[in-house]
Motif scaffolding. Structure first.
Motif, PDB file in Angstrom:
ATOM      1  N   VAL A   1       0.833  -1.208   0.000  1.00  8.39           N
ATOM      2  CA  VAL A   1       0.000   0.000   0.000  1.00  8.39           C
ATOM      3  C   VAL A   1       0.866   1.256   0.000  1.00  8.39           C
ATOM      4  O   VAL A   1       0.613   2.191  -0.774  1.00  8.39           O
ATOM      5  CB  VAL A   1      -0.977  -0.013   1.193  1.00  8.39           C
ATOM      6  N   MET A   2       1.898   1.286   0.830  1.00  9.56           N
ATOM      7  CA  MET A   2       2.725   2.491   0.907  1.00  9.56           C
ATOM      8  C   MET A   2       3.490   2.720  -0.398  1.00  9.56           C
ATOM      9  O   MET A   2       3.637   3.864  -0.832  1.00  9.56           O
ATOM     10  CB  MET A   2       3.670   2.419   2.107  1.00  9.56           C
ATOM     11  N   ASP A   3       3.958   1.665  -1.064  1.00  6.92           N
ATOM     12  CA  ASP A   3       4.640   1.854  -2.344  1.00  6.92           C
ATOM     13  C   ASP A   3       3.654   2.355  -3.392  1.00  6.92           C
ATOM     14  O   ASP A   3       3.980   3.228  -4.198  1.00  6.92           O
ATOM     15  CB  ASP A   3       5.323   0.566  -2.806  1.00  6.92           C
ATOM     16  N   TYR A   4       2.440   1.834  -3.377  1.00  9.56           N
ATOM     17  CA  TYR A   4       1.388   2.315  -4.284  1.00  9.56           C
ATOM     18  C   TYR A   4       1.130   3.808  -4.056  1.00  9.56           C
ATOM     19  O   TYR A   4       1.087   4.596  -5.012  1.00  9.56           O
ATOM     20  CB  TYR A   4       0.114   1.495  -4.057  1.00  9.56           C
ATOM     21  N   LEU A   5       0.972   4.203  -2.787  1.00 12.90           N
ATOM     22  CA  LEU A   5       0.682   5.602  -2.492  1.00 12.90           C
ATOM     23  C   LEU A   5       1.847   6.518  -2.875  1.00 12.90           C
ATOM     24  O   LEU A   5       1.634   7.618  -3.401  1.00 12.90           O
ATOM     25  CB  LEU A   5       0.323   5.768  -1.016  1.00 12.90           C
ATOM     26  N   ARG A   6       3.081   6.076  -2.633  1.00 12.47           N
ATOM     27  CA  ARG A   6       4.244   6.880  -3.047  1.00 12.47           C
ATOM     28  C   ARG A   6       4.282   7.013  -4.571  1.00 12.47           C
ATOM     29  O   ARG A   6       4.584   8.089  -5.100  1.00 12.47           O
ATOM     30  CB  ARG A   6       5.534   6.254  -2.523  1.00 12.47           C
ATOM     31  N   ALA A   7       3.967   5.924  -5.275  1.00 12.95           N
ATOM     32  CA  ALA A   7       3.949   5.977  -6.742  1.00 12.95           C
ATOM     33  C   ALA A   7       2.859   6.928  -7.233  1.00 12.95           C
ATOM     34  O   ALA A   7       3.077   7.702  -8.175  1.00 12.95           O
ATOM     35  CB  ALA A   7       3.738   4.574  -7.314  1.00 12.95           C
ATOM     36  N   MET A   8       1.692   6.886  -6.603  1.00 13.04           N
ATOM     37  CA  MET A   8       0.613   7.797  -7.003  1.00 13.04           C
ATOM     38  C   MET A   8       1.012   9.255  -6.774  1.00 13.04           C
ATOM     39  O   MET A   8       0.758  10.106  -7.629  1.00 13.04           O
ATOM     40  CB  MET A   8      -0.673   7.476  -6.234  1.00 13.04           C
ATOM     41  N   GLU A   9       1.623   9.531  -5.643  1.00 15.48           N
ATOM     42  CA  GLU A   9       2.040  10.899  -5.347  1.00 15.48           C
ATOM     43  C   GLU A   9       3.069  11.393  -6.364  1.00 15.48           C
ATOM     44  O   GLU A   9       3.053  12.555  -6.764  1.00 15.48           O
ATOM     45  CB  GLU A   9       2.607  10.978  -3.927  1.00 15.48           C
ATOM     46  N   ALA A  10       3.939  10.495  -6.819  1.00 18.40           N
ATOM     47  CA  ALA A  10       4.956  10.839  -7.823  1.00 18.40           C
ATOM     48  C   ALA A  10       4.388  10.802  -9.241  1.00 18.40           C
ATOM     49  O   ALA A  10       5.113  11.058 -10.200  1.00 18.40           O
ATOM     50  CB  ALA A  10       6.140   9.883  -7.701  1.00 18.40           C
TER      51      ALA A  10
ATOM     52  N   ARG B   1     -10.362  19.360  -9.303  1.00 18.21           N
ATOM     53  CA  ARG B   1     -10.492  19.561  -7.858  1.00 18.21           C
ATOM     54  C   ARG B   1      -9.232  20.126  -7.210  1.00 18.21           C
ATOM     55  O   ARG B   1      -9.303  20.911  -6.287  1.00 18.21           O
ATOM     56  CB  ARG B   1     -10.896  18.252  -7.190  1.00 18.21           C
ATOM     57  N   TYR B   2      -8.060  19.667  -7.676  1.00 17.22           N
ATOM     58  CA  TYR B   2      -6.791  20.162  -7.133  1.00 17.22           C
ATOM     59  C   TYR B   2      -5.679  19.862  -8.124  1.00 17.22           C
ATOM     60  O   TYR B   2      -5.789  18.949  -8.948  1.00 17.22           O
ATOM     61  CB  TYR B   2      -6.469  19.552  -5.767  1.00 17.22           C
ATOM     62  N   ARG B   3      -4.585  20.675  -8.032  1.00 15.09           N
ATOM     63  CA  ARG B   3      -3.428  20.469  -8.908  1.00 15.09           C
ATOM     64  C   ARG B   3      -2.624  19.250  -8.474  1.00 15.09           C
ATOM     65  O   ARG B   3      -2.177  18.474  -9.306  1.00 15.09           O
ATOM     66  CB  ARG B   3      -2.517  21.694  -8.903  1.00 15.09           C
ATOM     67  N   PHE B   4      -2.409  19.152  -7.176  1.00 14.72           N
ATOM     68  CA  PHE B   4      -1.704  17.993  -6.644  1.00 14.72           C
ATOM     69  C   PHE B   4      -2.015  17.860  -5.164  1.00 14.72           C
ATOM     70  O   PHE B   4      -2.476  18.805  -4.523  1.00 14.72           O
ATOM     71  CB  PHE B   4      -0.182  18.087  -6.869  1.00 14.72           C
ATOM     72  N   VAL B   5      -1.748  16.671  -4.643  1.00 19.95           N
ATOM     73  CA  VAL B   5      -1.947  16.371  -3.221  1.00 19.95           C
ATOM     74  C   VAL B   5      -0.758  15.560  -2.735  1.00 19.95           C
ATOM     75  O   VAL B   5      -0.286  14.662  -3.432  1.00 19.95           O
ATOM     76  CB  VAL B   5      -3.247  15.570  -2.985  1.00 19.95           C
ATOM     77  N   THR B   6      -0.288  15.886  -1.553  1.00 23.15           N
ATOM     78  CA  THR B   6       0.699  15.063  -0.862  1.00 23.15           C
ATOM     79  C   THR B   6       0.091  14.636   0.471  1.00 23.15           C
ATOM     80  O   THR B   6      -0.819  15.293   0.990  1.00 23.15           O
ATOM     81  CB  THR B   6       2.025  15.811  -0.611  1.00 23.15           C
TER      82      THR B   6
END
Length: 187
Positions: free
Chosen positions: A71-80, A117-122
């Protein structure tokens, strides 16, 4: 206090055995009011040549990957915005639901929905919890969101919680709750 003794065919790595012992400790604490230090977990390993089932020598099944790490690798990949890497973590019947959406089944749908809705989210994480459900591992992530609205103004401190189902080492469901609509309405 509790002592848990488990027999295991040798072949698991020290990290996999550590994960197993922590999971057994957590399982005991789910029922018995004991601090972790009061619970003893013993692993007894048997050589592969000493294990037979159904008249045949057997080898141990490979350990499942850590669902929290997936899950954390997925979320880091999505953020990038590394959608290829993120997509490698998704199961064939993946579905996700975000606030105000119906079920989405692709990362492209998510990107298109989020664009106005937004440009980006972290995300800043305050906790990651995992447990085993009947059919899947369940992983919760929680913390706060920061990013930029479409007009370029910044936002931060927005609460979120995500719930993931991980089956066979793949994410099969993501449910998201956050206060982004509450915060945007006050802008």
């Amino acid at each position: 206090m509790p002592v848990v003794e488990t027999h295991l065919i040798e072949g698991y790595t020290p990290e996999e055995k550590k994960r197993l012992m922590k999971a057994l400790t957590d399982a005991i604490r789910f029922v018995v009011p004991a601090v972790p230090e009061a619970i003893t977990v013993l692993l007894n390993e048997r050589p592969v040549c000493d294990y037979m089932r159904g008249g045949s020598l057997r080898t141990p099944a490979p350990a499942l990957p850590d669902p929290s790490a997936i899950v954390m690798d997925y979320l880091r990949a999505m953020e990038a915005r590394d959608l290829d890497r993120a997509g490698m973590h998704l199961g064939d019947r993946f579905a996700m639901v975000f606030p105000g959406t119906g079920e989405m089944t692709s990362l492209t749908q998510l990107i298109e929905w989020a664009a106005p809705r937004y440009r980006f989210v972290t995300k800043s994480y305050e906790g990651v919890e995992a447990l085993q459900g009947e059919q899947s591992a369940i992983v919760y992530t929680r913390g706060t969101l920061a990013g930029e609205w479409p007009d370029g103004s910044a936002f931060s401190g927005i609460r979120f919680i995500d719930r993931f189902e991980v089956t066979g080492g793949k994410i099969t469901r993501q449910d998201v709750w956050n206060d982004i609509a509450e915060t945007k309405g006050k802008k």
